[in-house]
Write a protein that holds these residues in place. Structure first.
Motif, short mmCIF file in Angstrom:
data_model
loop_
_atom_site.label_atom_id
_atom_site.label_comp_id
_atom_site.label_asym_id
_atom_site.label_seq_id
_atom_site.Cartn_x
_atom_site.Cartn_y
_atom_site.Cartn_z
N GLU A 1 20.97 -9.80 51.43
CA GLU A 1 20.05 -8.68 51.25
C GLU A 1 18.65 -9.18 50.86
N ARG A 2 18.60 -10.28 50.11
CA ARG A 2 17.33 -10.79 49.59
C ARG A 2 16.81 -11.98 50.39
N GLN A 3 17.25 -12.07 51.63
CA GLN A 3 16.90 -13.20 52.47
C GLN A 3 15.39 -13.46 52.50
N GLU A 4 14.61 -12.42 52.72
CA GLU A 4 13.17 -12.61 52.88
C GLU A 4 12.52 -13.07 51.57
N GLU A 5 12.90 -12.45 50.47
CA GLU A 5 12.33 -12.83 49.17
C GLU A 5 12.65 -14.29 48.83
N ILE A 6 13.92 -14.68 49.04
CA ILE A 6 14.32 -16.05 48.74
C ILE A 6 13.63 -17.04 49.68
N ALA A 7 13.58 -16.69 50.97
CA ALA A 7 12.97 -17.58 51.96
C ALA A 7 11.50 -17.83 51.64
N GLN A 8 10.78 -16.80 51.26
CA GLN A 8 9.37 -16.97 50.95
C GLN A 8 9.17 -17.87 49.73
N ALA A 9 10.06 -17.76 48.75
CA ALA A 9 9.97 -18.64 47.58
C ALA A 9 10.24 -20.09 47.97
N ILE A 10 11.22 -20.30 48.85
CA ILE A 10 11.54 -21.65 49.31
C ILE A 10 10.37 -22.25 50.07
N THR A 11 9.78 -21.49 50.96
CA THR A 11 8.62 -21.99 51.72
C THR A 11 7.47 -22.34 50.78
N ALA A 12 7.25 -21.53 49.77
CA ALA A 12 6.16 -21.79 48.84
C ALA A 12 6.35 -23.09 48.09
N PHE B 1 16.76 -29.13 50.40
CA PHE B 1 17.28 -27.81 50.77
C PHE B 1 17.52 -27.03 49.47
N PRO B 2 16.49 -26.32 48.98
CA PRO B 2 16.56 -25.70 47.65
C PRO B 2 17.65 -24.65 47.50
N MET B 3 18.10 -24.08 48.62
CA MET B 3 19.12 -23.02 48.56
C MET B 3 20.50 -23.54 48.96
N SER B 4 20.59 -24.18 50.11
CA SER B 4 21.90 -24.53 50.63
C SER B 4 22.56 -25.70 49.91
N GLN B 5 21.77 -26.63 49.37
CA GLN B 5 22.38 -27.74 48.65
C GLN B 5 23.01 -27.30 47.33
N PRO B 6 22.32 -26.52 46.49
CA PRO B 6 23.01 -25.99 45.31
C PRO B 6 24.21 -25.12 45.68
N ALA B 7 24.10 -24.37 46.78
CA ALA B 7 25.18 -23.48 47.19
C ALA B 7 26.47 -24.24 47.43
N ARG B 8 26.38 -25.40 48.09
CA ARG B 8 27.58 -26.18 48.37
C ARG B 8 28.34 -26.54 47.09
N LYS B 9 27.61 -27.00 46.08
CA LYS B 9 28.23 -27.43 44.83
C LYS B 9 28.80 -26.23 44.07
N ILE B 10 28.00 -25.18 43.96
CA ILE B 10 28.45 -24.01 43.21
C ILE B 10 29.65 -23.36 43.88
N ALA B 11 29.61 -23.26 45.20
CA ALA B 11 30.71 -22.61 45.93
C ALA B 11 32.02 -23.36 45.73
N GLY B 12 32.00 -24.67 45.85
CA GLY B 12 33.23 -25.45 45.68
C GLY B 12 33.79 -25.32 44.29
N ALA B 13 32.91 -25.40 43.28
CA ALA B 13 33.37 -25.32 41.90
C ALA B 13 33.96 -23.94 41.59
N LEU B 14 33.23 -22.89 41.92
CA LEU B 14 33.68 -21.54 41.55
C LEU B 14 34.92 -21.13 42.33
N ALA B 15 35.00 -21.49 43.60
CA ALA B 15 36.19 -21.13 44.38
C ALA B 15 37.44 -21.81 43.83
#
Length: 478
Positions: free
Chosen positions: A79-90, A151-165
């Motif tokens: 849902e927040r794709q655009e907001e997050i993407a703009q922060a990453i680009t910045a 990769f400010p979004m997808s690299q943290p996601a990999r670690k968090i996803a594995g741990a929490l799952a």
């Protein structure tokens, strides 16, 4: 651009500032985006206590409930794709279109691992009469995770996803240069109902954080995506306390271009992919080994397309390649190019810093680079490609394997015998044919040799976060 997020630590379910902070800079404009708080030892102690309490709650949470929270958080990210993407680009500089795709890829990691959370199966082993033997999996404990800036979004996601799952709690030290992606992930999990202490986010002095967290008895896994040098250091720290490691380290990906391929398509595909994320990708295609019969056509086509790459601020429409993410990359890339040329390489295009504000480096192509050049062993991690001729497949495989790294490798060919031989002989953890895509959430990703240990993603992705317990239950005392 939308407002850049307020930068804070997240410890025990609460956001906090600290007395010390550092500047976060837009690499395209060199303007400050915000001040990032740095964790003190007291903050790290709080994070550890929170993670220990969070683990006791989360390990007892049903897999289905864990999966539901993962999916709710992923839905918020979408849902927040655009907001997050703009922060990453910045903060990173990558084109907005690439940042948008990264947000979706990050959400996909959580969605895949949500499913895997419900498929952590044990098994029953046939035993002699009067006995029952079974195998059980349990979450390993508190995870200390370290993610990089590319990769400010997808690299943290990999670690968090594995741990929490898996049922683990996690303390994540995300990259100080690009903190917004991780902050947005944490916000989504906070709103999705994740219990306090299960996910903690810190920033600060990397050495101080790793040297405090890794020896702690409750930290049972160290997960890093980073350079081989840093990976070896953290592995050494972990070894002192017999702590397991999950390491996705450096690469120097070869691309073998065989004589039977469509030369134009392969060259254009290679040039576009090489410049993606300004070449700051651990699986970026870098060393192209091209059959001598098609070498000049390939090199010329590749060079033309690379030189046409639209370089600029990632927030601007039509930009294909942004700046390097930090000012350290530019002098290093210049050094690699100068060294190669001094040793006989031909500079086909680029090779210089762009004369504009920001950390911009030209798309660069080197050909006929000798083995003695530094770039043949050192990963450039930037928009620099090496294209060398080879006489046959054996020569190509030998040169592809002539580095200590083994993360990703690629080939362009339609010959089944070539593909079979490449599968058997190319020393990499991820091999792709006629595509330069190296991984998906549903595939295991990781390297061999100096490119790391363990895998993230796929059905194998949760293995590092779990322990295995063999249970032998006899009906009689023996």
């Amino acid at each position: 651009m939308s407002m850049y997020p307020d930068l804070k630590l997240f410890i025990g379910g609460e956001w906090r500032k600290t007395a010390e902070d550092i500047s976060v800079v837009n690499p395209a404009t060199e303007e400050e985006l915000g001040r990032l708080p740095c964790a003190s030892i007291a903050d790290l102690k709080d994070a550890l206590r929170a993670a220990e309490k969070g683990f006791e709650i989360w390990r007892k949470t049903a897999p289905r409930e864990r999966a539901d929270i993962l999916l709710r958080a992923a839905a918020l990210m979408r849902e927040r794709q655009e907001e997050i993407a703009q922060a990453i680009t910045a903060e990173h500089g990558k084109p907005l279109a690439q940042a948008r795709l990264e947000v979706i890829r990050g959400a996909e990691f959580f969605e895949w691992d949500a499913g895997e959370a419900m498929r952590v199966y044990g098994r029953v082993i046939p035993a002699a009469s009067g006995s029952k033997i079974s195998v059980h999996h349990h979450p390993i404990g508190v995870v200390a995770a370290f993610s990089p800036w590319n990769f400010p979004m997808s690299q943290p996601a990999r670690k968090i996803a594995g741990a929490l799952a898996s049922g683990c709690s996690i303390i994540l030290k995300a990259a100080e240069e690009t903190p917004a992606g991780a902050i947005h992930i944490v916000k989504c999990f906070e709103e999705a109902g994740l219990p306090a202490g299960v996910l903690n986010l810190v920033f600060g002095r990397p050495a101080e954080i790793s040297e405090f967290l890794i020896p702690q008895p409750s930290v049972r896994l160290v997960a890093l995506t980073g350079s081989t040098t840093v990976g070896r250091h953290l592995t050494g720290l972990a070894a002192q306390s017999d702590t397991r490691v999950l390491m996705e380290l450096g690469g120097h990906a070869p691309v073998i271009v065989c004589e039977d391929t469509d030369v134009q398509k392969a060259a254009i595909c290679g040039a576009i992919r090489k410049m993606r994320n300004t070449g700051q990708v651990c699986t970026s295609p870098t060393r192209f080994f091209v059959h001598e019969s098609i070498f000049e056509e390939f090199a010329s086509t590749f060079t033309k397309r690379a030189a046409e790459t639209v370089v600029g601020n990632g927030a601007d429409v039509g930009v294909e390649m942004g700046p390097t993410a930090n000012d350290r990359r530019v002098p290093f890339l210049s050094e690699l190019v100068s060294d190669a040329v001094s040793k006989g390489a031909e500079l086909r295009t680029g090779g210089n810093r762009l004369r504009k504000r920001g950390y911009f480096f030209e798309p660069t192509v080197l050909t006929h680079v000798p083995d003695s050049a530094l770039i043949m062993q050192e990963e450039p991690f930037g928009p620099v490609a090496v294209i060398n001729p080879v006489k046959d497949l054996e020569d190509a495989i030998k040169q592809a394997n002539a580095v200590p790294y083994g993360l990703a490798g690629y080939a362009f060919t339609n010959r089944a015998d070539y593909i079979d031989r490449l599968i058997d002989e190319l020393e990499v953890g991820n091999f792709s044919v006629n595509t330069l895509e190296a991984s998906l959430p549903e595939t295991p990703f990781g390297g061999i040799k100096s490119s790391g240990y363990g895998r993230e993603g796929g059905t194998e992705g949760l293995e590092s976060y779990l322990t295995i317990k063999n249970v032998w239950h006899s009906s009689d005392i023996r």
